[in-house]
Motif scaffolding. Sequence first.
Motif, PDB file in Angstrom:
ATOM      1  N   ASN A  94      35.004 -13.671 -29.072  1.00 59.43           N
ATOM      2  CA  ASN A  94      35.784 -13.057 -30.153  1.00 59.43           C
ATOM      3  C   ASN A  94      35.936 -11.560 -29.931  1.00 59.43           C
ATOM      4  O   ASN A  94      37.008 -10.985 -30.159  1.00 59.43           O
ATOM      5  CB  ASN A  94      35.126 -13.313 -31.508  1.00 59.43           C
ATOM      6  CG  ASN A  94      35.423 -14.687 -32.059  1.00 59.43           C
ATOM      7  OD1 ASN A  94      36.364 -15.345 -31.630  1.00 59.43           O
ATOM      8  ND2 ASN A  94      34.622 -15.136 -33.014  1.00 59.43           N
ATOM      9  N   PHE A  95      34.853 -10.924 -29.498  1.00 64.06           N
ATOM     10  CA  PHE A  95      34.930  -9.488 -29.218  1.00 64.06           C
ATOM     11  C   PHE A  95      35.896  -9.204 -28.082  1.00 64.06           C
ATOM     12  O   PHE A  95      36.735  -8.298 -28.178  1.00 64.06           O
ATOM     13  CB  PHE A  95      33.553  -8.917 -28.880  1.00 64.06           C
ATOM     14  CG  PHE A  95      33.630  -7.599 -28.143  1.00 64.06           C
ATOM     15  CD1 PHE A  95      34.090  -6.464 -28.796  1.00 64.06           C
ATOM     16  CD2 PHE A  95      33.296  -7.510 -26.799  1.00 64.06           C
ATOM     17  CE1 PHE A  95      34.215  -5.252 -28.112  1.00 64.06           C
ATOM     18  CE2 PHE A  95      33.413  -6.314 -26.111  1.00 64.06           C
ATOM     19  CZ  PHE A  95      33.874  -5.176 -26.767  1.00 64.06           C
ATOM     20  N   ARG A  96      35.812  -9.972 -26.988  1.00 62.40           N
ATOM     21  CA  ARG A  96      36.690  -9.727 -25.840  1.00 62.40           C
ATOM     22  C   ARG A  96      38.159  -9.949 -26.221  1.00 62.40           C
ATOM     23  O   ARG A  96      39.043  -9.209 -25.780  1.00 62.40           O
ATOM     24  CB  ARG A  96      36.309 -10.641 -24.676  1.00 62.40           C
ATOM     25  CG  ARG A  96      34.937 -10.390 -24.068  1.00 62.40           C
ATOM     26  CD  ARG A  96      34.757  -9.025 -23.451  1.00 62.40           C
ATOM     27  NE  ARG A  96      35.826  -8.617 -22.567  1.00 62.40           N
ATOM     28  CZ  ARG A  96      35.727  -7.605 -21.704  1.00 62.40           C
ATOM     29  NH1 ARG A  96      34.606  -6.909 -21.613  1.00 62.40           N
ATOM     30  NH2 ARG A  96      36.740  -7.280 -20.940  1.00 62.40           N
ATOM     31  N   PHE A  97      38.419 -10.951 -27.057  1.00 64.29           N
ATOM     32  CA  PHE A  97      39.774 -11.202 -27.543  1.00 64.29           C
ATOM     33  C   PHE A  97      40.252 -10.036 -28.408  1.00 64.29           C
ATOM     34  O   PHE A  97      41.371  -9.535 -28.249  1.00 64.29           O
ATOM     35  CB  PHE A  97      39.786 -12.511 -28.342  1.00 64.29           C
ATOM     36  CG  PHE A  97      41.084 -12.804 -29.041  1.00 64.29           C
ATOM     37  CD1 PHE A  97      42.252 -12.998 -28.327  1.00 64.29           C
ATOM     38  CD2 PHE A  97      41.137 -12.879 -30.431  1.00 64.29           C
ATOM     39  CE1 PHE A  97      43.452 -13.274 -28.979  1.00 64.29           C
ATOM     40  CE2 PHE A  97      42.328 -13.147 -31.084  1.00 64.29           C
ATOM     41  CZ  PHE A  97      43.495 -13.343 -30.356  1.00 64.29           C
ATOM     42  N   PHE A  98      39.387  -9.583 -29.302  1.00 63.34           N
ATOM     43  CA  PHE A  98      39.691  -8.449 -30.176  1.00 63.34           C
ATOM     44  C   PHE A  98      39.991  -7.196 -29.354  1.00 63.34           C
ATOM     45  O   PHE A  98      41.001  -6.512 -29.576  1.00 63.34           O
ATOM     46  CB  PHE A  98      38.487  -8.211 -31.104  1.00 63.34           C
ATOM     47  CG  PHE A  98      38.531  -6.940 -31.908  1.00 63.34           C
ATOM     48  CD1 PHE A  98      39.494  -6.735 -32.882  1.00 63.34           C
ATOM     49  CD2 PHE A  98      37.581  -5.945 -31.705  1.00 63.34           C
ATOM     50  CE1 PHE A  98      39.523  -5.562 -33.634  1.00 63.34           C
ATOM     51  CE2 PHE A  98      37.599  -4.770 -32.443  1.00 63.34           C
ATOM     52  CZ  PHE A  98      38.575  -4.579 -33.410  1.00 63.34           C
ATOM     53  N   PHE A  99      39.152  -6.916 -28.379  1.00 59.75           N
ATOM     54  CA  PHE A  99      39.315  -5.726 -27.541  1.00 59.75           C
ATOM     55  C   PHE A  99      40.642  -5.771 -26.785  1.00 59.75           C
ATOM     56  O   PHE A  99      41.384  -4.781 -26.737  1.00 59.75           O
ATOM     57  CB  PHE A  99      38.142  -5.622 -26.564  1.00 59.75           C
ATOM     58  CG  PHE A  99      38.180  -4.408 -25.682  1.00 59.75           C
ATOM     59  CD1 PHE A  99      37.891  -3.156 -26.199  1.00 59.75           C
ATOM     60  CD2 PHE A  99      38.502  -4.508 -24.339  1.00 59.75           C
ATOM     61  CE1 PHE A  99      37.922  -2.030 -25.387  1.00 59.75           C
ATOM     62  CE2 PHE A  99      38.537  -3.391 -23.527  1.00 59.75           C
ATOM     63  CZ  PHE A  99      38.245  -2.146 -24.046  1.00 59.75           C
ATOM     64  N   GLU A 100      40.969  -6.922 -26.233  1.00 54.57           N
ATOM     65  CA  GLU A 100      42.208  -7.045 -25.468  1.00 54.57           C
ATOM     66  C   GLU A 100      43.434  -6.906 -26.370  1.00 54.57           C
ATOM     67  O   GLU A 100      44.415  -6.256 -26.007  1.00 54.57           O
ATOM     68  CB  GLU A 100      42.241  -8.386 -24.738  1.00 54.57           C
ATOM     69  CG  GLU A 100      43.428  -8.530 -23.807  1.00 54.57           C
ATOM     70  CD  GLU A 100      43.319  -9.742 -22.914  1.00 54.57           C
ATOM     71  OE1 GLU A 100      44.156 -10.659 -23.076  1.00 54.57           O
ATOM     72  OE2 GLU A 100      42.414  -9.785 -22.055  1.00 54.57           O
ATOM     73  N   GLN A 101      43.380  -7.498 -27.563  1.00 55.06           N
ATOM     74  CA  GLN A 101      44.504  -7.422 -28.495  1.00 55.06           C
ATOM     75  C   GLN A 101      44.728  -5.984 -28.984  1.00 55.06           C
ATOM     76  O   GLN A 101      45.870  -5.522 -29.087  1.00 55.06           O
ATOM     77  CB  GLN A 101      44.264  -8.350 -29.690  1.00 55.06           C
ATOM     78  CG  GLN A 101      44.344  -9.825 -29.351  1.00 55.06           C
ATOM     79  CD  GLN A 101      45.725 -10.239 -28.873  1.00 55.06           C
ATOM     80  OE1 GLN A 101      46.702 -10.125 -29.607  1.00 55.06           O
ATOM     81  NE2 GLN A 101      45.818 -10.719 -27.646  1.00 55.06           N
ATOM     82  N   VAL A 102      43.643  -5.287 -29.279  1.00 59.75           N
ATOM     83  CA  VAL A 102      43.737  -3.893 -29.717  1.00 59.75           C
ATOM     84  C   VAL A 102      44.412  -3.048 -28.640  1.00 59.75           C
ATOM     85  O   VAL A 102      45.294  -2.226 -28.923  1.00 59.75           O
ATOM     86  CB  VAL A 102      42.340  -3.324 -30.061  1.00 59.75           C
ATOM     87  CG1 VAL A 102      42.393  -1.805 -30.233  1.00 59.75           C
ATOM     88  CG2 VAL A 102      41.806  -3.972 -31.330  1.00 59.75           C
ATOM     89  N   SER A 103      44.009  -3.258 -27.377  1.00 62.74           N
ATOM     90  CA  SER A 103      44.577  -2.489 -26.270  1.00 62.74           C
ATOM     91  C   SER A 103      46.056  -2.806 -26.074  1.00 62.74           C
ATOM     92  O   SER A 103      46.889  -1.900 -25.972  1.00 62.74           O
ATOM     93  CB  SER A 103      43.804  -2.786 -24.979  1.00 62.74           C
ATOM     94  OG  SER A 103      42.444  -2.471 -25.111  1.00 62.74           O
TER      95      SER A 103
END
Length: 388
Positions: A94-103
């Motif tokens: 979930n964190f990696r998905f969140f980080f990628e989406q934010v970027s």
Amino acid sequence: MNSNQINNSIGRGKVSQKVINLESSSNNLNTFHNIFLENSLEIKQFIKDATEIQKKFWLEFFETKSFNININPHMMKYVFYNKKNVNKIYKYINFRFFFEQVSLKKIETDYPPYLLIEPVSTCNLRCPFCFQTDKTFTKKPFMGTMKLDLFKNIIDQANELGVGAITIASRGEPTLHKDLGQMLKYAKSKENIFEVKLNTNATKLTEDLCNQIFESEVNQIVISADHYEKKTFEELRKNSNFETIVKNVKLLFETRKKFKNPLTEIRVSGIDYYKSTNKNIFHDFWIKISDEVTIGNALERWDTYNNKIHQNINDPCENLWDRMYIWFDGKVNPCDADYKSYLSYGNVNEFSIKKLWNNKMIKNIRNKHSTNQRNKIDPCNKCGVTFV
């Protein structure tokens, strides 16, 4: 994009580190996906409390049997290591998905997904492609050491907010800090910080520090080493001794063998400054004492402020949305290309990380970047980083 293959880029910038000789890892990727598929019943229970975006992400995964995010060997290692803790790896993805989406989408968030913290701003080397060669920088007020109490306060805030990744490094050499071992241990003790990375030039690695690195279960240690021949190496890593660096990296590699199922990866990261490095020889030399070897071209970072304005670069910088840099004295900055802090937007000694991340100064910079006005901001207009 569905993760049917492993990404060989480190970072999303156009000029980025590339993994050399990334072998086909389709079997590992299948194993990675199967860990989540085999625990689908438990994960579907977690999804009940997820956001709508997360639910859609996970339901798509169970339908396609492939994650719609970039997967790299670093992520796979973390999941394999923690595969028995399904809740942990679920939160990690979930964190990696969140980080990628934010970027990718330049999403405004309540807190930075990623922190880069410098224990010290000083360095014992003078690499020609680094801002440490700028004599207007290597003096007060820019030089200093972070107090341990300040570091712990930053980490406490990060854990409470849900910051998922920390890099211990920025403008200086972290191993010059006498309390680095304590810093690593403290950062890795926090439940909500999934990744802790340490960057170093390897000049000060000792047996004691190597043990502390592996005891702390740091996710990754990145060794900055730019060549395989003594003469060129010492030109690029000015003030270093090639034999000492190789000996220290071997010490790190051998020390890890004492630990059962260690989490920590060792990556050697190089800069092809002369654009003539034989990448296969570079890989073959360093892979014997590391897990991964990457190399990239140099960026204009040795004197950002006197660079010519890049008329052809005006795309918004993702760093403004997905990370915060924190200097030794608590000052926060959008990046370290602006190493003299023209664009600093406050200090963690005065305000919380959350307040700083949402203040008018940084929001104004983000707004200018997202409305084609990056080229009006100094030194953003002189920075070669682009994502298109």
